[in-house]
Motif scaffolding. Structure first.
Motif, PDB file in Angstrom:
ATOM      1  N   GLY A  64      -2.809  -0.930 -29.593  1.00 46.49           N
ATOM      2  CA  GLY A  64      -3.257  -1.165 -28.309  1.00 46.49           C
ATOM      3  C   GLY A  64      -4.400  -2.149 -27.802  1.00 46.49           C
ATOM      4  O   GLY A  64      -4.810  -2.276 -26.634  1.00 46.49           O
ATOM      5  N   PRO A 102      -8.185  -4.137 -24.722  1.00 47.64           N
ATOM      6  CA  PRO A 102      -6.865  -3.656 -24.457  1.00 47.64           C
ATOM      7  C   PRO A 102      -5.934  -4.594 -24.289  1.00 47.64           C
ATOM      8  O   PRO A 102      -5.844  -5.773 -23.510  1.00 47.64           O
ATOM      9  CB  PRO A 102      -7.124  -2.684 -23.289  1.00 47.64           C
ATOM     10  N   MET A 103      -4.294  -4.248 -24.661  1.00 46.16           N
ATOM     11  CA  MET A 103      -3.320  -4.977 -24.530  1.00 46.16           C
ATOM     12  C   MET A 103      -2.172  -4.400 -24.644  1.00 46.16           C
ATOM     13  O   MET A 103      -1.971  -3.543 -25.507  1.00 46.16           O
ATOM     14  CB  MET A 103      -3.256  -6.163 -25.730  1.00 46.16           C
ATOM     15  N   ARG A 104      -1.337  -4.401 -23.734  1.00 47.02           N
ATOM     16  CA  ARG A 104      -0.064  -3.736 -23.566  1.00 47.02           C
ATOM     17  C   ARG A 104       0.776  -4.287 -24.597  1.00 47.02           C
ATOM     18  O   ARG A 104       0.902  -5.429 -24.962  1.00 47.02           O
ATOM     19  CB  ARG A 104       0.424  -3.741 -21.877  1.00 47.02           C
ATOM     20  N   PRO A 105       1.711  -3.259 -24.951  1.00 52.71           N
ATOM     21  CA  PRO A 105       2.705  -3.490 -25.718  1.00 52.71           C
ATOM     22  C   PRO A 105       3.643  -4.863 -25.411  1.00 52.71           C
ATOM     23  O   PRO A 105       4.046  -4.613 -24.068  1.00 52.71           O
ATOM     24  CB  PRO A 105       3.479  -2.351 -26.050  1.00 52.71           C
ATOM     25  N   PHE A 106       4.254  -5.457 -26.299  1.00 52.13           N
ATOM     26  CA  PHE A 106       5.060  -6.585 -25.901  1.00 52.13           C
ATOM     27  C   PHE A 106       5.804  -6.729 -27.255  1.00 52.13           C
ATOM     28  O   PHE A 106       5.483  -6.471 -28.238  1.00 52.13           O
ATOM     29  CB  PHE A 106       4.522  -7.902 -25.471  1.00 52.13           C
ATOM     30  N   GLU A 146     -11.746   1.973 -25.508  1.00 53.37           N
ATOM     31  CA  GLU A 146     -10.890   3.062 -24.480  1.00 53.37           C
ATOM     32  C   GLU A 146     -11.734   3.535 -23.424  1.00 53.37           C
ATOM     33  O   GLU A 146     -11.183   3.667 -22.591  1.00 53.37           O
ATOM     34  CB  GLU A 146     -10.179   3.993 -25.309  1.00 53.37           C
TER      35      GLU A 146
END
Length: 150
Positions: A64, A102-106, A146
């Motif tokens: 993430g 942070p990076m959201r799932p894709f 985080e």
């Protein structure tokens, strides 16, 4: 003195099963195609030439967080296990830590503009920041990020 070339375009892709940039370094030493490290993907980027000619990198999302990048040196076609065509993103053996973000799932990969990319933590890299964070273990960098402390 000439100004350094600014990459025109990068890529970003998640890594499944990898927990740190250090683990990715181990994988890079094993996963080879014609002697070069690679990342598998289904489709050839339409802007592959822009990425290679501009000196682009593939930014890697681990648990993430954008944690590191690898310079892209080219692209090659291959046949996947299911018989369909695929693409290998040929990358440098260098796994360069970046400031965690942070990076959201894709799914798959995405183009990634240079202005959106986090700075390098490697003090020897061009334009890198050197705040001592790169010396911390990846797990601690993850926890700090985080908590919003990085």
């Amino acid at each position: 003195m000439p100004t350094p070339k600014t990459p025109t375009l990068h890529m970003i892709k998640l890594i499944v099963g990898c927990t740190s940039p250090e683990m990715l370094r181990d994988w890079v030493a094993v996963e080879r195609h014609k002697g070069v490290a690679y990342v598998r993907t289904r489709t050839m980027p339409k802007r592959a030439d822009d990425i290679v000619k501009g000196g682009g990198s593939i930014y890697r999302v681990i648990n993430g967080l954008i944690m590191c990048r690898q310079p892209i040196i080219g692209f090659d076609s291959y046949t996947r296990d299911d018989g369909h065509p695929g693409t290998l993103i040929l990358v440098s053996d260098d796994v360069i830590p970046t400031q965690p973000r942070p990076m959201r799932p894709f799914q798959g990969w995405r183009y990634f503009k240079p202005e959106d990319a986090p700075p390098d933590l490697d003090p020897t890299a061009s334009g890198a920041i050197d705040d001592g964070i790169s010396a911390l273990p990846a797990s601690l960098r993850n926890q700090l990020s985080e908590l919003g402390l990085l």
